[in-house]
Design a protein around this motif. Structure first.
Motif, PDB file in Angstrom:
ATOM      1  N   LEU A 133       0.680  -1.329  -0.201  1.00 39.66           N
ATOM      2  CA  LEU A 133       0.107   0.086  -0.011  1.00 39.66           C
ATOM      3  C   LEU A 133       0.811   1.352  -0.099  1.00 39.66           C
ATOM      4  N   LYS A 134       1.994   1.047   0.666  1.00 39.55           N
ATOM      5  CA  LYS A 134       2.904   2.466   0.689  1.00 39.55           C
ATOM      6  C   LYS A 134       4.270   2.418  -0.379  1.00 39.55           C
ATOM      7  N   ALA A 135       4.200   1.313  -1.236  1.00 37.88           N
ATOM      8  CA  ALA A 135       5.299   1.179  -2.012  1.00 37.88           C
ATOM      9  C   ALA A 135       5.158   1.888  -3.402  1.00 37.88           C
ATOM     10  N   ASP A 136       6.282   2.066  -3.880  1.00 41.53           N
ATOM     11  CA  ASP A 136       6.333   2.837  -5.188  1.00 41.53           C
ATOM     12  C   ASP A 136       6.220   1.562  -6.380  1.00 41.53           C
ATOM     13  N   PHE A 137       5.375   1.980  -7.297  1.00 44.92           N
ATOM     14  CA  PHE A 137       4.767   1.115  -8.272  1.00 44.92           C
ATOM     15  C   PHE A 137       5.493   1.508  -9.675  1.00 44.92           C
ATOM     16  N   ASN A 200      -9.548   2.085  -5.280  1.00 44.22           N
ATOM     17  CA  ASN A 200     -10.208   3.077  -4.534  1.00 44.22           C
ATOM     18  C   ASN A 200      -9.225   3.502  -3.334  1.00 44.22           C
ATOM     19  N   ARG A 201      -8.322   2.549  -2.718  1.00 46.81           N
ATOM     20  CA  ARG A 201      -7.571   2.901  -1.796  1.00 46.81           C
ATOM     21  C   ARG A 201      -6.251   3.632  -2.181  1.00 46.81           C
ATOM     22  N   PHE A 202      -5.984   3.599  -3.641  1.00 45.77           N
ATOM     23  CA  PHE A 202      -4.682   4.241  -4.106  1.00 45.77           C
ATOM     24  C   PHE A 202      -5.062   5.596  -4.658  1.00 45.77           C
ATOM     25  N   ALA A 203      -5.970   6.169  -4.174  1.00 45.33           N
ATOM     26  CA  ALA A 203      -6.303   7.496  -4.910  1.00 45.33           C
ATOM     27  C   ALA A 203      -5.366   8.557  -4.303  1.00 45.33           C
ATOM     28  N   HIS A 204      -4.158   8.326  -4.160  1.00 48.03           N
ATOM     29  CA  HIS A 204      -3.169   9.189  -3.627  1.00 48.03           C
ATOM     30  C   HIS A 204      -1.801   9.242  -4.479  1.00 48.03           C
ATOM     31  N   ARG A 205      -1.049  10.135  -4.487  1.00 47.85           N
ATOM     32  CA  ARG A 205       0.212  10.073  -5.116  1.00 47.85           C
ATOM     33  C   ARG A 205       0.959   9.078  -4.391  1.00 47.85           C
ATOM     34  N   ALA A 206       2.149   8.782  -5.137  1.00 50.18           N
ATOM     35  CA  ALA A 206       3.121   7.675  -4.430  1.00 50.18           C
ATOM     36  C   ALA A 206       3.882   8.587  -3.303  1.00 50.18           C
ATOM     37  N   SER A 207       4.243   9.716  -3.420  1.00 53.89           N
ATOM     38  CA  SER A 207       4.801  10.375  -2.210  1.00 53.89           C
ATOM     39  C   SER A 207       3.925  10.541  -1.067  1.00 53.89           C
ATOM     40  N   GLU A 208       2.474  10.869  -1.397  1.00 51.79           N
ATOM     41  CA  GLU A 208       1.470  10.967   0.002  1.00 51.79           C
ATOM     42  C   GLU A 208       1.303   9.651   0.500  1.00 51.79           C
ATOM     43  N   ARG A 209       1.082   8.585  -0.241  1.00 55.21           N
ATOM     44  CA  ARG A 209       0.720   7.370  -0.040  1.00 55.21           C
ATOM     45  C   ARG A 209       1.903   6.650   0.933  1.00 55.21           C
ATOM     46  N   LYS A 213      -1.446   6.507   6.815  1.00 53.40           N
ATOM     47  CA  LYS A 213      -1.808   5.489   7.489  1.00 53.40           C
ATOM     48  C   LYS A 213      -3.270   4.821   7.013  1.00 53.40           C
ATOM     49  N   PHE A 214      -2.958   3.554   6.588  1.00 46.09           N
ATOM     50  CA  PHE A 214      -4.291   2.698   6.024  1.00 46.09           C
ATOM     51  C   PHE A 214      -4.853   1.839   7.133  1.00 46.09           C
ATOM     52  N   LYS A 215      -6.118   1.827   7.114  1.00 45.30           N
ATOM     53  CA  LYS A 215      -6.815   1.059   8.065  1.00 45.30           C
ATOM     54  C   LYS A 215      -6.670  -0.464   7.709  1.00 45.30           C
ATOM     55  N   GLY A 216      -6.657  -1.388   8.560  1.00 43.37           N
ATOM     56  CA  GLY A 216      -6.824  -2.531   8.032  1.00 43.37           C
ATOM     57  C   GLY A 216      -8.102  -3.203   7.855  1.00 43.37           C
ATOM     58  N   SER A 217      -8.773  -2.631   6.702  1.00 45.37           N
ATOM     59  CA  SER A 217     -10.035  -3.221   6.508  1.00 45.37           C
ATOM     60  C   SER A 217      -9.995  -4.087   5.520  1.00 45.37           C
TER      61      SER A 217
END
Length: 222
Positions: A133-137, A200-209, A213-217
């Motif tokens: 979730l926090k990695a660069d792709f 839907n959980r990746f609607a952020h720039r890589a630097s922001e992501r 903090k992501f919830k464990g849903s």
């Protein structure tokens, strides 16, 4: 200040150390008057001799004050409109070739393996997912597994650019595709380990992501 103090004779021991001799009184007075006149800004009505007789004169160095304009000046980056005008993120058609980005994919695979502490069948899927979730792709090979737009499903390629709302990928047919993150599910395979990425959980720039903090849903439906 008394004139005698200004023109005082140098002691003999200092004469030997400094290597200078005391000047004749009238020469010393002339030098002192000329030096003070050139060194001190005086009002036309003031007289150097009178100043020396009534008060001390401090000769000191004052640092020039920095200009406020220079202090407040800060380097400003380009805004989004300027970046578009300069075509900073534009990839020329001759560079849109799958084979050119294969070395980037090899670097990305090693980066992910190091990030996850080595990927193998016994790896904890939840732990891997949280790190992804926090990695660069940039350089990852992605496949669109599900999407509300059927034409995107099955598209596979190397991620060459990631923005807040879209992935840009280059396919093996040397075609650049712009895939929206929203309402799409992507699959990434590393060393036989397949992970699903919900756009839907990746609607952020890589630097922001990376700092979010992501919830464990659980998974998010399209």
């Amino acid at each position: 200040m008394d004139e005698v103090a200004v023109h005082k004779t140098i002691p003999p021991d200092l004469v030997r150390v400094l290597g200078v001799k005391s000047q004749i009184r009238y020469k010393a007075e002339s030098f002192t008057q000329a030096f003070l006149k050139n060194s001190i800004e005086l009002h036309p009505r003031h007289d150097v001799k009178n100043m020396l007789c009534h008060k001390a004169v401090l000769l000191h160095y004052s640092r020039p004050k920095k200009s406020k304009k220079v202090m407040n000046k800060r380097a400003k980056g380009l805004n989004a409109r300027q970046k578009r005008a300069l075509k900073i993120f534009h990839i020329k058609p001759e560079h849109q070739r799958y084979e050119l980005f294969l070395p980037l994919h090899d670097l990305w695979r090693q980066y992910i393996i190091d990030l996850c502490g080595g990927l193998n069948p016994t790896s904890n899927p939840l732990s891997v997912q949280q790190k992804l979730l926090k990695a660069d792709f940039h350089g990852a090979i992605m496949t669109v597994a599900r999407s509300k737009c059927p034409s995107y499903v099955g598209t596979t390629g190397i991620v060459i650019q990631e923005f807040k709302h879209v992935f840009k990928i280059i396919t093996k047919q040397d075609q650049m595709k712009v895939i929206p993150k929203r309402n799409s599910v992507f699959e990434v395979e590393i060393n036989g380990f397949i992970s699903s990425i919900y756009g839907n959980r990746f609607a952020h720039r890589a630097s922001e992501r990376s700092a979010k903090k992501f919830k464990g849903s659980g998974s998010i439906d399209l």
